[in-house]
Design a protein around this motif. Structure first.
Motif, PDB file in Angstrom:
ATOM      1  N   LEU A   1      -3.925   5.616  -4.443  1.00 31.58           N
ATOM      2  CA  LEU A   1      -4.323   4.356  -5.083  1.00 31.58           C
ATOM      3  C   LEU A   1      -4.517   3.219  -4.094  1.00 31.58           C
ATOM      4  O   LEU A   1      -5.175   2.237  -4.396  1.00 31.58           O
ATOM      5  N   ALA A   2      -3.920   3.376  -2.902  1.00 30.06           N
ATOM      6  CA  ALA A   2      -4.028   2.311  -1.903  1.00 30.06           C
ATOM      7  C   ALA A   2      -5.478   2.077  -1.512  1.00 30.06           C
ATOM      8  O   ALA A   2      -5.875   0.959  -1.191  1.00 30.06           O
TER       9      ALA A   2
ATOM     10  N   LEU B   1       0.830  -1.207   0.000  1.00 28.52           N
ATOM     11  CA  LEU B   1       0.000   0.000   0.000  1.00 28.52           C
ATOM     12  C   LEU B   1       0.862   1.254   0.000  1.00 28.52           C
ATOM     13  O   LEU B   1       0.553   2.234  -0.680  1.00 28.52           O
ATOM     14  N   ALA B   2       1.983   1.184   0.754  1.00 27.24           N
ATOM     15  CA  ALA B   2       2.866   2.345   0.796  1.00 27.24           C
ATOM     16  C   ALA B   2       3.457   2.621  -0.583  1.00 27.24           C
ATOM     17  O   ALA B   2       3.551   3.770  -1.011  1.00 27.24           O
ATOM     18  N   ALA B   3       3.836   1.536  -1.282  1.00 28.54           N
ATOM     19  CA  ALA B   3       4.416   1.721  -2.612  1.00 28.54           C
ATOM     20  C   ALA B   3       3.386   2.278  -3.593  1.00 28.54           C
ATOM     21  O   ALA B   3       3.711   3.041  -4.492  1.00 28.54           O
ATOM     22  N   LEU B   4       2.123   1.888  -3.407  1.00 32.18           N
ATOM     23  CA  LEU B   4       1.070   2.386  -4.298  1.00 32.18           C
ATOM     24  C   LEU B   4       0.803   3.867  -4.060  1.00 32.18           C
ATOM     25  O   LEU B   4       0.360   4.580  -4.950  1.00 32.18           O
TER      26      LEU B   4
ATOM     27  N   GLU C   1      -3.173  -2.066 -14.152  1.00 24.18           N
ATOM     28  CA  GLU C   1      -1.819  -2.544 -13.874  1.00 24.18           C
ATOM     29  C   GLU C   1      -1.018  -1.391 -13.297  1.00 24.18           C
ATOM     30  O   GLU C   1      -0.868  -0.358 -13.940  1.00 24.18           O
ATOM     31  N   SER C   2      -0.525  -1.589 -12.073  1.00 22.70           N
ATOM     32  CA  SER C   2       0.320  -0.558 -11.476  1.00 22.70           C
ATOM     33  C   SER C   2       1.762  -1.030 -11.472  1.00 22.70           C
ATOM     34  O   SER C   2       2.031  -2.212 -11.228  1.00 22.70           O
ATOM     35  N   TYR C   3       2.658  -0.114 -11.711  1.00 22.10           N
ATOM     36  CA  TYR C   3       4.088  -0.412 -11.657  1.00 22.10           C
ATOM     37  C   TYR C   3       4.727   0.554 -10.673  1.00 22.10           C
ATOM     38  O   TYR C   3       4.779   1.757 -10.938  1.00 22.10           O
ATOM     39  N   VAL C   4       5.135   0.045  -9.533  1.00 25.66           N
ATOM     40  CA  VAL C   4       5.651   0.916  -8.474  1.00 25.66           C
ATOM     41  C   VAL C   4       6.891   0.298  -7.823  1.00 25.66           C
ATOM     42  O   VAL C   4       7.131  -0.899  -7.928  1.00 25.66           O
TER      43      VAL C   4
END
Ligand SMILES: Nc1ncnc2c1ncn2[C@@H]1O[C@H](COP(=O)(O)OP(=O)(O)OP(=O)(O)O)[C@@H](O)[C@H]1O
Ligand SMILES: [Mg+2]
Lengths: 449, 251
Positions: A93-94, A86-89, A211-214
């Motif tokens: 977005l989380a 969630l932190a990376a998102l 699709e998320s890229y983080v």
């Protein structure tokens, strides 16, 4: 007779990696999977990394840009928690209500995912696991969905892929929530990661796929990700990409999509992060009466390099395609949009339009646009356009005459510019999230500064 | 008070002077009208007061409340109370009218050292002012001025003015494009702001507006110079005789 081409350091590194890793890659021991990899490696190694003398890659010379091949990411080097994901998102977005599927360093991680069984309307599994014991449909799909000819980045992906999501949505299924595939990289040493997703949407089904890229940390990374998507007849697919990787990342993604008849396909890509990003989209119309609307928003500053390259292939009559990209370029950022529409001989009544617009916030930024139409049918309506310009001086003066200071006035106008394309995202929470991310980018946060 | 002395202005990067020595003193509490033929420099004067950087001041001075404003940015001037109602208000696609109004009002409040308005408070004020000026609420939901008729845009300008409560109001042909009813509504809006704390410069081609907004003085601008100044009756005279006599004088 063939001439041995001198390998770059990165190419040599990749060759060493393949040799070292091949017997341990997922699917090793399975003849079909091994065959796929071998054939792909052949394709890749006959040409190596793409460079500026390859027409499609003339603006993004990977031989020059990739100095080294980073070692493959350690599969389970770090114990990540749901909170890390969630932190990376990021906060906006989380909070998205979705079926979350998490891929960390190239491995699908069930324990971090929350697919909710896809509401009983489909199946999801780890592609890496499936390579060793492939189902019939996977064998009929993988590496066969609108594969681009001679694209060595896609071939390299097939040769080195470690995993990802394999997913099938049942005919007529309507998912209540979006499916969100999170591609994460952990912190640590420089690493490379090669992932592959395969998505088959059944006839008449309705699905929204994000699709998320983080990144979780600031480690330098090289990402090569491919998603193959088959949209069955009469399906409605919203396909969204969000990329906000750390500024040390080289990001290569390729979407290969095949649309059946009467499909409605809406794609949107939002790029904020990474040092180098190449966003490839290959769409093929395989059935009549379909529409594909692809749009993209790029925000780049510093020395970021963002290349969106698309090929839309009209092989059948009566389809409609739209490609609409907007870029905001600051600092010495470089934005590229290449879009080729092919209209084959039988594809009468094709309606195709593309537009790329760049807003230049500095003199040092650069925008290259290369539209291409290859038309072999005679009864078609096709067009393209591209513009680049600065913030409108009259609009600026109007806002400032109303007391709005310059940076804020500029932010309003840039947000308005990019908002036009973000508005195309149908899902309201995602749309709001992207607008918020734009605001924070304009306020000076985000990657690449 | 607004004091313009021997103001000479040319377009940046060009040679021709557009304003060729303007002198004008406008005290708080007063309304002055500026009339004059097309191309005489009325809008140029308005833009120069608001701080548009297409123009270059080659001589003279402009002070507002004793402060030289010529070096200030447009937003700094707005914070000092300068407001220009544009002859041709700008359309800004993608910027919601309400977002704009709020950003503008809060920026000016902040510059004045006042607190930002809360959302409900802001909504209330806008609704109230919009009702007075008969601006329908669906207009406020649209992007700024996009697709508005000429008259609708002019009403938006006055709405902005009544929200921002500026102290120096420059109205550039706010009456053109307004129908008879709208003209009355707008004039009422302007008159409501008239008061001892406020100075107004009203640019117009038509004497009719001045029946509603009665000026203390009327100036005739011709070929970049003020060629005559008089009372409100000068407007009536111009209506009859036109500008022919000044064409000669100013050449
Ligand atoms: N930015 C500009 N670039 C070029 N010429 C300009 C510019 N602004 C004004 N001018 C010229 O300066 C002269 C004065 O123009 P201005 O708009 O001030 O006239 P005006 O009195 O407001 O006319 P109108 O009654 O038609 O509104 C005109 O000849 C006009 O063409
Ligand atoms: Mg004018």
């Amino acid at each position: 007779m063939s001439v041995e081409v001198l390998k770059t350091k990165a190419e040599q590194g990749l060759a060493d990696q393949y040799t070292a890793a091949r017997s341990g890659l997922p699917g090793a021991g399975n003849g079909w999977a091994e065959g796929l990899r071998e054939a792909a490696w052949e394709t890749y190694s006959s040409a190596g990394l793409p460079h500026r003398r390859i027409e499609e890659w003339k603006y993004t010379d990977l031989r020059a840009l990739l100095r080294d091949a980073y070692p493959p990411a350690p599969a389970l080097a770090e114990a990540l928690t749901g909170e890390d994901v969630l932190a990376a998102l990021g906060p906006v977005l989380a909070g998205l209500d979705c079926h979350r599927l998490v891929i960390v360093n190239g491995q699908f991680r069930l324990e971090l995912s929350d697919a909710g069984g896809l509401e009983g309307k489909g199946e999801v599994f780890s592609l890496g696991d499936a390579l060793g014991d492939p189902s019939h449909w996977l064998k009929q799909t993988l590496a066969q969905v609108n594969p681009p000819l001679n694209d060595t980045v896609v071939a390299l992906n097939t040769a080195l892929m470690t995993g990802g999501v394999a997913m099938r949505i049942a005919d007529k299924a309507e998912l209540g929530k979006p499916v969100h595939i999170v591609h994460m990289l952990t912190s640590g040493e420089a690493m490379s990661v090669t992932t592959r997703n395969v998505v088959v949407v059944g006839a008449g089904a309705k699905v929204t796929l994000l699709e998320s890229y983080v990144s979780h940390g600031s480690a330098p990374a090289q990402r090569n990700a491919v998603t193959e998507l088959v949209a069955g007849d009469g399906s409605q697919v919203h396909h969204i990409k969000f990329q906000n990787e750390n500024p040390e990342t080289a990001h290569l993604t390729s979407w290969m999509t095949r649309l059946g008849a009467d499909v409605s396909y809406d794609a949107f890509q939002f790029s904020l992060g990474a040092a180098i990003a190449r966003n490839q989209i290959f769409v093929a119309f395989a059935g009549e009466g379909s529409r594909s609307h692809i749009s993209g928003a790029v925000l780049a500053r510093g020395r970021q390099h963002n290349d969106t390259t698309m090929v839309v292939d009209h092989g059948v009559p009566g389809c409609e395609s739209r490609e609409f990209n907007k870029l905001v370029l600051d600092g010495s950022a470089r934005g590229i949009v290449q879009c080729k529409a092919i209209v084959r001989k039988d594809a009468q009544k094709t309606d195709g339009h593309q537009m790329a617009r760049a807003l230049m916030l500095s003199d040092g930024a650069e925008f290259d646009s290369k539209p291409e139409l290859e038309i072999f049918a005679d009864d078609v309506v096709c067009g393209h356009g591209s513009t680049s310009g600065q913030v409108d001086a009259e609009q600026m003066f109007y806002l400032r005459a109303r007391g709005i200071p310059e940076p804020q006035a500029k932010a309003l106008l840039v947000a308005a510019f990019i908002g036009e394309v973000i508005e195309k995202v149908e899902n309201e929470s995602m749309r709001e999230a992207f607008l918020k991310l734009t605001e924070s980018w304009l306020a000076g946060e985000g990657e690449g500064g | 008070m607004l004091e313009i002395k021997n103001l000479h202005v040319k377009i940046a990067d060009e040679e021709t002077e557009i304003l060729r020595g303007i002198d004008l003193a406008l005290s708080k509490g007063e309304v002055h009208a500026i009339m004059g033929p097309n191309g005489s420099g009325k809008s140029t004067l308005a833009y120069v007061l608001a701080g548009k950087d297409d123009y270059e001041i080659t001589a003279g001075s402009v002070t507002w409340n004793g402060e030289d404003i010529t070096q200030m940015s447009p937003d700094e001037r707005a914070a000092k109370g300068v407001f220009l109602a544009f002859q041709y208000p700008i359309e800004i696609p993608g910027v919601a009218t309400m977002t704009f109004l709020r950003t503008s009002l809060n920026a000016i409040r902040k510059a004045r050292g006042e607190e930002e308005l809360s959302t409900p408070e802001f909504m209330r004020v806008v609704r109230e002012r919009a009702e007075e000026l008969k601006v329908s609420s669906d207009k406020l939901k649209r992007p700024l001025n996009v697709g508005f008729s000429g008259g609708e845009k002019k009403r938006q300008e006055i709405l902005q003015m009544s929200l921002l409560e500026p102290t120096l109001c420059v109205l550039d042909e706010t009456d053109s494009g307004l129908d008879i009813d709208a003209l009355k509504i707008v004039a009422e809006g302007v008159n409501a702001l008239r008061g001892p704390a406020r100075a107004m410069l009203v640019i117009t081609h038509y004497q009719r507006l001045l029946n509603y907004i009665v000026p203390d003085k009327v100036h005739v601008l011709s070929n970049g110079k003020i060629v005559r100044t008089g009372g409100k009756e000068l407007a009536l005279e111009l209506e009859k005789s036109g500008y022919a006599e000044f064409g000669e004088a100013a050449a």
